[in-house]
Design a protein around this motif. Structure first.
Motif, PDB file in Angstrom:
ATOM      1  N   ALA A 164       0.810  -1.215   0.000  1.00 15.85           N
ATOM      2  CA  ALA A 164       0.000   0.000   0.000  1.00 15.85           C
ATOM      3  C   ALA A 164       0.844   1.265   0.000  1.00 15.85           C
ATOM      4  N   ASP A 165       2.107   1.149   0.427  1.00 15.64           N
ATOM      5  CA  ASP A 165       2.997   2.305   0.399  1.00 15.64           C
ATOM      6  C   ASP A 165       3.437   2.663  -1.014  1.00 15.64           C
ATOM      7  N   LEU A 166       3.197   1.774  -1.972  1.00 11.71           N
ATOM      8  CA  LEU A 166       3.502   2.034  -3.378  1.00 11.71           C
ATOM      9  C   LEU A 166       2.197   2.430  -4.053  1.00 11.71           C
ATOM     10  N   GLN A 167       1.971   3.722  -4.190  1.00  8.10           N
ATOM     11  CA  GLN A 167       0.646   4.220  -4.538  1.00  8.10           C
ATOM     12  C   GLN A 167       0.232   3.929  -5.978  1.00  8.10           C
ATOM     13  N   THR A 168       1.172   3.555  -6.815  1.00 11.70           N
ATOM     14  CA  THR A 168       0.822   3.223  -8.203  1.00 11.70           C
ATOM     15  C   THR A 168       0.835   1.724  -8.463  1.00 11.70           C
ATOM     16  N   ASP A 169       1.079   0.931  -7.423  1.00 10.57           N
ATOM     17  CA  ASP A 169       1.132  -0.523  -7.585  1.00 10.57           C
ATOM     18  C   ASP A 169      -0.285  -1.092  -7.550  1.00 10.57           C
ATOM     19  N   PRO A 170      -0.741  -1.756  -8.606  1.00  9.58           N
ATOM     20  CA  PRO A 170      -2.110  -2.293  -8.614  1.00  9.58           C
ATOM     21  C   PRO A 170      -2.315  -3.473  -7.672  1.00  9.58           C
ATOM     22  N   PHE A 171      -1.241  -3.962  -7.043  1.00  8.89           N
ATOM     23  CA  PHE A 171      -1.371  -5.139  -6.180  1.00  8.89           C
ATOM     24  C   PHE A 171      -2.315  -4.881  -5.009  1.00  8.89           C
ATOM     25  N   THR A 172      -2.333  -3.640  -4.520  1.00  4.54           N
ATOM     26  CA  THR A 172      -3.234  -3.330  -3.411  1.00  4.54           C
ATOM     27  C   THR A 172      -4.692  -3.482  -3.832  1.00  4.54           C
ATOM     28  N   THR A 173      -5.019  -2.999  -5.009  1.00  4.03           N
ATOM     29  CA  THR A 173      -6.379  -3.178  -5.526  1.00  4.03           C
ATOM     30  C   THR A 173      -6.721  -4.660  -5.651  1.00  4.03           C
ATOM     31  N   GLN A 175      -5.453  -7.098  -3.826  1.00  8.92           N
ATOM     32  CA  GLN A 175      -5.658  -7.648  -2.485  1.00  8.92           C
ATOM     33  C   GLN A 175      -7.044  -7.310  -1.938  1.00  8.92           C
ATOM     34  N   ILE A 176      -7.459  -6.060  -2.117  1.00  9.78           N
ATOM     35  CA  ILE A 176      -8.781  -5.658  -1.641  1.00  9.78           C
ATOM     36  C   ILE A 176      -9.865  -6.494  -2.331  1.00  9.78           C
ATOM     37  N   ARG A 177      -9.719  -6.681  -3.635  1.00  4.19           N
ATOM     38  CA  ARG A 177     -10.700  -7.488  -4.375  1.00  4.19           C
ATOM     39  C   ARG A 177     -10.733  -8.929  -3.858  1.00  4.19           C
ATOM     40  N   ARG A 178      -9.551  -9.536  -3.661  1.00  5.94           N
ATOM     41  CA  ARG A 178      -9.507 -10.913  -3.176  1.00  5.94           C
ATOM     42  C   ARG A 178     -10.182 -11.048  -1.807  1.00  5.94           C
ATOM     43  N   PHE A 179      -9.919 -10.081  -0.951  1.00  7.30           N
ATOM     44  CA  PHE A 179     -10.508 -10.125   0.389  1.00  7.30           C
ATOM     45  C   PHE A 179     -12.030 -10.021   0.313  1.00  7.30           C
ATOM     46  N   ARG A 180     -12.510  -9.104  -0.489  1.00  8.43           N
ATOM     47  CA  ARG A 180     -13.957  -8.925  -0.594  1.00  8.43           C
ATOM     48  C   ARG A 180     -14.622 -10.166  -1.188  1.00  8.43           C
ATOM     49  N   GLU A 181     -13.996 -10.742  -2.191  1.00  8.67           N
ATOM     50  CA  GLU A 181     -14.568 -11.949  -2.784  1.00  8.67           C
ATOM     51  C   GLU A 181     -14.568 -13.104  -1.785  1.00  8.67           C
ATOM     52  N   ALA A 182     -13.485 -13.248  -1.025  1.00 10.11           N
ATOM     53  CA  ALA A 182     -13.367 -14.355  -0.073  1.00 10.11           C
ATOM     54  C   ALA A 182     -14.362 -14.238   1.068  1.00 10.11           C
ATOM     55  N   THR A 183     -14.744 -13.020   1.424  1.00  9.43           N
ATOM     56  CA  THR A 183     -15.589 -12.800   2.603  1.00  9.43           C
ATOM     57  C   THR A 183     -17.005 -12.364   2.234  1.00  9.43           C
ATOM     58  N   ALA A 184     -17.357 -12.423   0.958  1.00 11.78           N
ATOM     59  CA  ALA A 184     -18.657 -11.909   0.506  1.00 11.78           C
ATOM     60  C   ALA A 184     -19.826 -12.571   1.222  1.00 11.78           C
TER      61      ALA A 184
END
Length: 358
Positions: A164-173, A175-184
């Protein structure tokens, strides 16, 4: 006992930074991270200053115990959970919430027969590949936890952002997507954001946020200072000049003689060194402040002492304060010069440095 090396902790800055986290997180509850002796700032005074947080997050049992022994009753979460079944009664006595990140911990709770009922957090590994369960197992594991007699209510859910400290790295997006899908399918409260998430990734805010480094006035982003983000530095590390002398042209200073005076030069000696946590990786030319002006390191840092080029401060005298980092000299800049991160410098301040609260 008066000690030359001292760290001044600005408790009003802690409170101001907590308010900044609240404002940035859009109404999410705040789990203030005070592990590692509150990042070197003193866990008990930091916790007292941050009492406006909704909960405290610590890494180890002894940190939770320190909070309770100081008489504080706020919610405390053990981010690493318990390591052995024998620790479960201690966690119960401290009324600590548990993060569950491994099958061993889950089995401990399934086998627990005590009377205490724990609030628990199920940790999902969305890409850090450190602690946590695979996303595809989240539903099954949440149900197993919820069925434990020793668990109170629905398990809460968390993950940890790796980049998350790398503001242009899409990996954070991702991770958020994976978490939301896993916990939906799950109903528990959620926590994703660390300091960088709070400041740069609003999609990560969820029910709870977990600010850490930003509470201490430090930026989680490389190349930026906390002050530039509207934060206030909390720790000022300082010492004092205990000697001033003139080194003649050609004279070498310190171990190995790596700094040589190009002309007759006033050199100051300050009582601080790597034995106090002022890292030896800082080299000649590193700035410090004396009388509000910049002096620079001259030669290697030793265990107890540093030597300073006072050429630009002719009125410097024995007894003058020397600021190593703090207001006007961001710790982020020192970390960059040392080839490390500000977290390491702050956590590395040793016990022989006197702590003063203001």
């Amino acid at each position: 006992m008066n000690r030359a090396a001292r760290a001044t902790i600005d408790t009003s800055a802690l409170r101001a930074n907590l308010n900044a986290a609240k404002e940035a997180s859009g109404g999410a509850r705040i789990m203030a991270v005070i592990k590692a002796n509150a990042y070197g700032h003193g866990i008990v005074p930091a916790a007292r200053a941050l009492s406006g947080a909704d909960a405290f997050a610590v890494a180890r049992m002894e940190e939770a115990a320190a909070i309770r022994e100081a008489g504080m009753e706020q919610v405390v979460i053990l981010l690493e959970g318990v390591f052995h079944a024998e620790q479960i009664p201690q966690a119960a006595s401290l009324d600590a919430e548990l993060v569950v990140h491994s099958h061993e911990q889950l089995e401990m709770l399934e086998q627990y027969s005590g009377s205490h009922r724990f609030r628990v957090w199920l940790k999902i590994d969305t890409g850090m590949n450190r602690l946590g369960f695979p996303p595809e197992d989240a539903v099954e594991l949440e149900r197993r936890l919820a069925a434990c007699a020793g668990v109170a209510g629905r398990p809460r859910l968390m993950t940890h952002l790796a980049s998350a400290d790398l503001q242009t790295d899409p990996f954070t997006t991702d991770q958020i997507r994976r978490f939301r899908e896993a916990t939906a399918e799950l109903k528990g409260e959620r926590s994703i954001a660390n300091s960088a998430g709070v400041l740069a990734w609003p999609d990560s805010h969820s029910d709870w946020v977990r600010p850490g480094i930003m509470l201490y006035g430090v930026s989680p982003f490389e190349g930026r200072s906390g002050e530039g983000l509207g934060l206030r530095p909390v720790m000022t590390l300082a010492s004092e000049l205990i000697a001033v002398k003139t080194v003649p042209a050609g004279g070498r200073v310190g171990y190995g003689g790596v700094w040589t005076a190009s002309r007759d030069t006033r050199i100051g000696v300050a009582a601080i060194g790597y034995g106090d946590g002022y890292t030896r990786h800082l080299g000649s030319g590193t700035p410090v402040l004396v009388r509000g002006k910049t002096a620079t390191l001259a030669g290697r840092i030793s265990m107890d002492l540093i030597t300073l080029n006072l050429e630009e401060i002719p009125d410097a005298r024995v007894g003058d304060e020397v600021i190593l980092w703090g207001t006007g000299l961001p710790v982020e800049n020192l970390a960059r010069k040392a080839g490390t991160i500000p977290y390491e410098l702050l956590c590395g301040v040793t016990q022989r440095v006197a702590m003063r609260l203001v």
